[in-house]
Motif scaffolding. Sequence first.
Motif, mmCIF file in Angstrom:
data_model
loop_
_atom_site.group_PDB
_atom_site.id
_atom_site.type_symbol
_atom_site.label_atom_id
_atom_site.label_comp_id
_atom_site.label_asym_id
_atom_site.label_seq_id
_atom_site.Cartn_x
_atom_site.Cartn_y
_atom_site.Cartn_z
ATOM 1 N N ARG A 338 -0.343 -2.311 3.464
ATOM 2 C CA ARG A 338 -0.571 -3.068 2.242
ATOM 3 C C ARG A 338 -0.836 -4.524 2.599
ATOM 4 O O ARG A 338 -0.115 -5.137 3.399
ATOM 5 C CB ARG A 338 0.653 -2.963 1.319
ATOM 6 C CG ARG A 338 0.441 -3.598 -0.070
ATOM 7 C CD ARG A 338 1.099 -4.966 -0.151
ATOM 8 N NE ARG A 338 0.773 -5.698 -1.364
ATOM 9 C CZ ARG A 338 1.505 -5.738 -2.456
ATOM 10 N NH1 ARG A 338 2.636 -5.091 -2.485
ATOM 11 N NH2 ARG A 338 1.117 -6.463 -3.503
ATOM 12 N N ASP A 339 -1.902 -5.097 2.028
ATOM 13 C CA ASP A 339 -2.201 -6.511 2.222
ATOM 14 C C ASP A 339 -1.891 -7.276 0.943
ATOM 15 O O ASP A 339 -1.622 -6.689 -0.110
ATOM 16 C CB ASP A 339 -3.660 -6.717 2.647
ATOM 17 C CG ASP A 339 -4.645 -6.293 1.566
ATOM 18 O OD1 ASP A 339 -4.640 -6.908 0.477
ATOM 19 O OD2 ASP A 339 -5.434 -5.355 1.809
ATOM 20 N N TYR A 340 -1.945 -8.596 1.039
ATOM 21 C CA TYR A 340 -1.714 -9.479 -0.094
ATOM 22 C C TYR A 340 -2.938 -10.352 -0.332
ATOM 23 O O TYR A 340 -2.845 -11.544 -0.584
ATOM 24 C CB TYR A 340 -0.464 -10.335 0.158
ATOM 25 C CG TYR A 340 0.808 -9.523 0.119
ATOM 26 C CD1 TYR A 340 1.562 -9.420 -1.039
ATOM 27 C CD2 TYR A 340 1.240 -8.821 1.247
ATOM 28 C CE1 TYR A 340 2.722 -8.653 -1.082
ATOM 29 C CE2 TYR A 340 2.390 -8.049 1.214
ATOM 30 C CZ TYR A 340 3.128 -7.983 0.047
ATOM 31 O OH TYR A 340 4.269 -7.212 0.009
ATOM 32 N N GLY A 341 -4.096 -9.700 -0.244
ATOM 33 C CA GLY A 341 -5.352 -10.393 -0.454
ATOM 34 C C GLY A 341 -5.795 -10.365 -1.906
ATOM 35 O O GLY A 341 -5.007 -10.090 -2.822
ATOM 36 N N VAL A 387 -2.863 -3.007 -5.787
ATOM 37 C CA VAL A 387 -1.433 -3.179 -6.017
ATOM 38 C C VAL A 387 -1.232 -4.495 -6.770
ATOM 39 O O VAL A 387 -1.620 -5.556 -6.282
ATOM 40 C CB VAL A 387 -0.647 -3.208 -4.693
ATOM 41 C CG1 VAL A 387 0.841 -3.362 -4.961
ATOM 42 C CG2 VAL A 387 -0.910 -1.936 -3.905
ATOM 43 N N PRO A 388 -0.677 -4.445 -7.995
ATOM 44 C CA PRO A 388 -0.436 -5.688 -8.724
ATOM 45 C C PRO A 388 0.694 -6.484 -8.078
ATOM 46 O O PRO A 388 1.594 -5.904 -7.473
ATOM 47 C CB PRO A 388 -0.049 -5.194 -10.129
ATOM 48 C CG PRO A 388 0.470 -3.807 -9.921
ATOM 49 C CD PRO A 388 -0.302 -3.250 -8.757
ATOM 50 N N PRO A 389 0.695 -7.837 -8.144
ATOM 51 C CA PRO A 389 -0.309 -8.640 -8.836
ATOM 52 C C PRO A 389 -1.604 -8.818 -8.056
ATOM 53 O O PRO A 389 -2.626 -9.121 -8.628
ATOM 54 C CB PRO A 389 0.411 -9.978 -9.009
ATOM 55 C CG PRO A 389 1.349 -10.043 -7.832
ATOM 56 C CD PRO A 389 1.805 -8.641 -7.604
ATOM 57 N N LYS A 390 -1.559 -8.637 -6.742
ATOM 58 C CA LYS A 390 -2.784 -8.693 -5.961
ATOM 59 C C LYS A 390 -2.557 -7.962 -4.649
ATOM 60 O O LYS A 390 -1.417 -7.813 -4.187
ATOM 61 C CB LYS A 390 -3.219 -10.136 -5.700
ATOM 62 C CG LYS A 390 -2.252 -10.959 -4.861
ATOM 63 C CD LYS A 390 -2.787 -12.342 -4.603
ATOM 64 C CE LYS A 390 -1.850 -13.140 -3.694
ATOM 65 N NZ LYS A 390 -2.390 -14.486 -3.395
ATOM 66 N N GLY A 391 -3.642 -7.535 -4.068
ATOM 67 C CA GLY A 391 -3.554 -6.814 -2.805
ATOM 68 C C GLY A 391 -4.056 -5.395 -2.920
ATOM 69 O O GLY A 391 -4.314 -4.882 -4.014
ATOM 70 N N VAL A 392 -4.203 -4.764 -1.777
ATOM 71 C CA VAL A 392 -4.698 -3.396 -1.681
ATOM 72 C C VAL A 392 -3.763 -2.617 -0.771
ATOM 73 O O VAL A 392 -3.314 -3.123 0.263
ATOM 74 C CB VAL A 392 -6.140 -3.353 -1.126
ATOM 75 C CG1 VAL A 392 -6.595 -1.915 -0.924
ATOM 76 C CG2 VAL A 392 -7.086 -4.079 -2.065
ATOM 77 N N GLN A 393 -3.485 -1.376 -1.165
ATOM 78 C CA GLN A 393 -2.662 -0.486 -0.351
ATOM 79 C C GLN A 393 -3.511 0.677 0.131
ATOM 80 O O GLN A 393 -4.166 1.351 -0.661
ATOM 81 C CB GLN A 393 -1.479 0.041 -1.156
ATOM 82 C CG GLN A 393 -0.623 1.044 -0.385
ATOM 83 C CD GLN A 393 0.542 1.543 -1.202
ATOM 84 O OE1 GLN A 393 1.496 0.818 -1.447
ATOM 85 N NE2 GLN A 393 0.468 2.785 -1.640
#
Length: 407
Positions: A338-341, A387-393
Amino acid sequence: MLTTTPSFLRTLCNLRWVAIVGQAVTVLVALGPLGIALPRWPLWGGIGALALFNVYATWRSRRPGEERPGEAFAHMLVDVAVLSWLVAWSGGIGNPFSSMFLLLIAVSALALPLRWVLATGVACLLGYVMTAVFGRPLPHLHGGQFNVHLWGMAVNFVLSAGVVLYFSTRLVAALRMREQELARLRERFARNEGIVALATHAAAVAHELNTPLATLTLLAEDIREHASDADVRDDAGTMRQLIDVCRDRVRALAASADMGVRQRVDLDDVVQRWQLIRPTVELQRTGALPPWLATDASTGHLLQALLNNAADASRQAGSQRVDLDLRCEGDELVGTVRDYGNGFHESVPFQSEQLFRTSKPEGMGVGLALSHATIERLGGRMTMRAVPPKGVQVQFRLPVAGNDESP
């Protein structure tokens, strides 16, 4: 040898039930309200024989396996024979339903190979000729024979239009699905061609990098031995570790070009080497792998590609955090990155399987494409979600049996 799928036979059986009901209603109307003196027993006998055959055909169509075109043609012959029998006993070619022979040809043309379509056409032609020669004329109706014929033609048109429309829409839908599948196969072929070209070039570069890496190793050792500043010596030691990692990567890349070599890696070691290369990333690790698990080397490359993509996405959004979860669930290896981009860019359609297509300014567009290729080769599956609020899993599942030789 060409085959026809059981779904066509099931569809043919369903249409035959509709035809049986329609024939029965037509005979009842002709003998009842219209008062036409038709030989009822030959007509009811033909309808009953068709119903009995369709009971058998329905049972046969539900059996597993593919059906031969010859079997479908035999079904069509039964329909031709019964239609010829019914038309011959109810007016011959003067019967407005005699054009149903054309409908049988159209149905066969939509599902059978050409030679069987021609055979069906010949059978329908013979049936039409037989009804013309041996057909029993309709009894004379006082003043209303022509109107009855017109109403029969109208009903025949409605039935024919319904059947042709049904098969035409199914054919168009099947063609669209086939075009979409061909488009996906073309994209996958182009991606795989690019991967092969990239792998060939990478193998050549791997051999060329041996000499400069060896030179850098000597320079780093020389700096560490002769430097008077402790910080410089520490930096030289770190540089030496990074050079060793690069040299190991190059050797592994060259070795993987040999198709007879099957390498095994420890994913925990892969994660540790990756942290050495990306020391600024805050990796939050959860989950645990069994100590005996040793996966295929391509699984390690998959994990590194996903971690690099996640780290780059987080860095672009001003974050250094990446979450990683590795565990075994039953007979599957489950990994979640999971990133926080900023997620998927709205102006660029997300195409994770296309090679050399990326929304990152400094990206090469090979990470996710290689990941998908690895997942396909190892028989796994991969999913991506925001993935809220931001990012992609990104989560991948790989069969442990295909990656590991456990005790």
